[in-house]
Design a protein around this motif. Structure first.
Motif, PDB file in Angstrom:
ATOM      1  N   GLY A 186      42.623  39.646  40.336  1.00 57.30           N
ATOM      2  CA  GLY A 186      42.737  40.823  41.191  1.00 57.30           C
ATOM      3  C   GLY A 186      41.403  41.385  41.656  1.00 57.30           C
ATOM      4  O   GLY A 186      41.360  42.366  42.402  1.00 57.30           O
TER       5      GLY A 186
ATOM      6  N   GLY B 276      39.305  40.077  43.714  1.00 56.94           N
ATOM      7  CA  GLY B 276      39.023  39.795  45.120  1.00 56.94           C
ATOM      8  C   GLY B 276      38.493  38.396  45.409  1.00 56.94           C
ATOM      9  O   GLY B 276      38.085  38.106  46.536  1.00 56.94           O
ATOM     10  N   LYS B 277      38.562  37.515  44.426  1.00 58.95           N
ATOM     11  CA  LYS B 277      37.981  36.180  44.585  1.00 58.95           C
ATOM     12  C   LYS B 277      38.653  35.385  45.705  1.00 58.95           C
ATOM     13  O   LYS B 277      37.983  34.822  46.572  1.00 58.95           O
ATOM     14  N   SER B 278      39.978  35.345  45.659  1.00 58.85           N
ATOM     15  CA  SER B 278      40.679  34.568  46.692  1.00 58.85           C
ATOM     16  C   SER B 278      40.495  35.205  48.057  1.00 58.85           C
ATOM     17  O   SER B 278      40.325  34.500  49.066  1.00 58.85           O
ATOM     18  N   THR B 279      40.504  36.520  48.088  1.00 56.62           N
ATOM     19  CA  THR B 279      40.275  37.200  49.367  1.00 56.62           C
ATOM     20  C   THR B 279      38.918  36.800  49.929  1.00 56.62           C
ATOM     21  O   THR B 279      38.792  36.481  51.122  1.00 56.62           O
TER      22      THR B 279
HETATM   23  P1  ADP Z   1      41.776  37.298  42.739  1.00 54.43           P
HETATM   24  O1  ADP Z   1      41.788  36.029  43.499  1.00 54.43           O
HETATM   25  O2  ADP Z   1      40.434  37.664  42.197  1.00 54.43           O
HETATM   26  O3  ADP Z   1      42.823  37.324  41.661  1.00 54.43           O
HETATM   27  P2  ADP Z   1      42.768  38.466  45.191  1.00 54.43           P
HETATM   28  O4  ADP Z   1      41.695  38.283  46.182  1.00 54.43           O
HETATM   29  O5  ADP Z   1      43.930  37.541  45.262  1.00 54.43           O
HETATM   30  O6  ADP Z   1      42.139  38.492  43.722  1.00 54.43           O
HETATM   31  O7  ADP Z   1      43.330  39.938  45.316  1.00 54.43           O
HETATM   32  C1  ADP Z   1      42.490  41.080  45.271  1.00 54.43           C
HETATM   33  C2  ADP Z   1      43.353  42.301  45.340  1.00 54.43           C
HETATM   34  O8  ADP Z   1      43.954  42.389  46.629  1.00 54.43           O
HETATM   35  C3  ADP Z   1      44.486  42.319  44.332  1.00 54.43           C
HETATM   36  O9  ADP Z   1      44.668  43.629  43.867  1.00 54.43           O
HETATM   37  C4  ADP Z   1      45.676  41.863  45.137  1.00 54.43           C
HETATM   38  O10 ADP Z   1      46.857  42.422  44.617  1.00 54.43           O
HETATM   39  C5  ADP Z   1      45.364  42.429  46.507  1.00 54.43           C
HETATM   40  N1  ADP Z   1      45.919  41.587  47.573  1.00 54.43           N
HETATM   41  C6  ADP Z   1      45.662  40.289  47.779  1.00 54.43           C
HETATM   42  N2  ADP Z   1      46.324  39.836  48.860  1.00 54.43           N
HETATM   43  C7  ADP Z   1      47.022  40.892  49.343  1.00 54.43           C
HETATM   44  C8  ADP Z   1      47.910  41.079  50.447  1.00 54.43           C
HETATM   45  N3  ADP Z   1      48.189  40.076  51.273  1.00 54.43           N
HETATM   46  N4  ADP Z   1      48.456  42.304  50.618  1.00 54.43           N
HETATM   47  C9  ADP Z   1      48.170  43.325  49.782  1.00 54.43           C
HETATM   48  N5  ADP Z   1      47.325  43.226  48.738  1.00 54.43           N
HETATM   49  C10 ADP Z   1      46.769  42.022  48.505  1.00 54.43           C
END
Ligand code: ADP
Ligand code: MG
Length: 252
Positions: A64, A66-69
């Motif tokens: 959570g 933000g890595k994937s983002t």
């Molecule tokens: P990680 O890859 O580090 O686990 P993400 O980048 O997937 O983290 O997510 C970062 C935050 O953004 C998390 O709190 C996640 O719930 C939120 N998030 C990710 N994608 C979405 C989306 N499409 N809509 C709303 N919130 C999102």
């Protein structure tokens, strides 16, 4: 969704010395806010990051954070809310979905935790897909090139099987071959070893490392602390901000 893609003037699949020009990737003042029913959620805030070619970057942090983002912004799979993403001479902001898809196909390879091979296509057809999609090379050259890639990854004999008939490690190699099909400058891998045993993990890490020696940039999201020695740099995210940036373990 398309994944990697590429451009190849070379006969040799992933020996890219003369083929892959170094691209500096630069994120400046980047923020990403998701709209949710509960209101806006800032997944990334004020990210500034410059990646010269040849880096092997780890992105670490809690679930959570933000890595994937972040990696989805690097590939143009997702777009920034604020700030800019520049890839060499190309600014990703402001491009249409179609433009981004075409651009990604030629410059970025993506590898996922769950491989995401298309189940109804054979392994070699999966690897040829990015070349067909981006019309890279002559059609008659694509199958030999895909086979050469599979051979370099040690799974040439699996070429005509369906993904379901491969082990997890073999499927991930096939996915990596597909990501390299278009000889991308940037390879992005989101927890690519999360489903692999330790020996296959080491092989995949060695392969990624070798890719950076020719000026490619490899960005990998990982939870696994014991892989740190492979990376030339590690950034840690916490609540959408970079809280640590270490150049460590450079072994090249
Ligand atoms: P990680 O890859 O580090 O686990 P993400 O980048 O997937 O983290 O997510 C970062 C935050 O953004 C998390 O709190 C996640 O719930 C939120 N998030 C990710 N994608 C979405 C989306 N499409 N809509 C709303 N919130 C999102
Ligand atoms: Mg993630």
């Amino acid at each position: 969704m398309s994944r990697s893609l590429m451009v190849t003037a070379s006969a040799s699949p992933f020996r890219p010395a003369a083929v892959v020009p170094t691209a500096i990737i630069d994120l400046s003042g980047v923020g990403k806010t998701y709209r949710t029913p509960a209101g806006d959620f800032a997944a990334l805030t004020d990210i500034n990051l410059t990646l010269p070619g040849g880096q092997f970057l780890a992105v670490v942090g809690k679930s959570g954070s933000g890595k994937s983002t972040l990696v989805n912004l690097l590939t143009g799979i997702d777009s920034v809310t604020t700030g800019t993403v520049r890839f060499g001479d190309t600014q990703l902001n402001g491009k249409s979905e179609e433009q981004l898809t075409a651009w990604r196909g030629r410059h970025v390879g993506v590898v996922f935790q769950f491989f995401q091979l298309l189940p109804t296509l054979t392994v070699i057809e999966n690897v040829m897909l990015p070349m067909d999609f981006c019309r890279v090379g002559k059609p008659a050259e694509r199958r030999p090139k895909a086979l050469a890639l599979l051979d370099q990854l040690g799974i040439a004999e699996q070429a005509d099987k369906l993904p379901v008939d491969l082990s997890g490690g073999q499927q991930q190699r096939a996915a990596i071959a597909r990501a390299l099909a278009n000889d991308p400058q940037l390879l992005v891998a989101d927890e690519p070893t999360g489903n692999l045993d330790s020996r296959t993990t080491a092989e995949v890490m060695d392969l990624f490392k070798s890719l950076t020696r020719n000026g490619r940039t490899v960005v990998m999201v990982t939870h696994e602390r014991d892989l740190s020695a492979y990376f030339t740099r590690t950034i840690e995210l916490e609540d959408g901000r970079i809280v640590a940036d270490n150049r460590v373990g450079a072994q090249s």
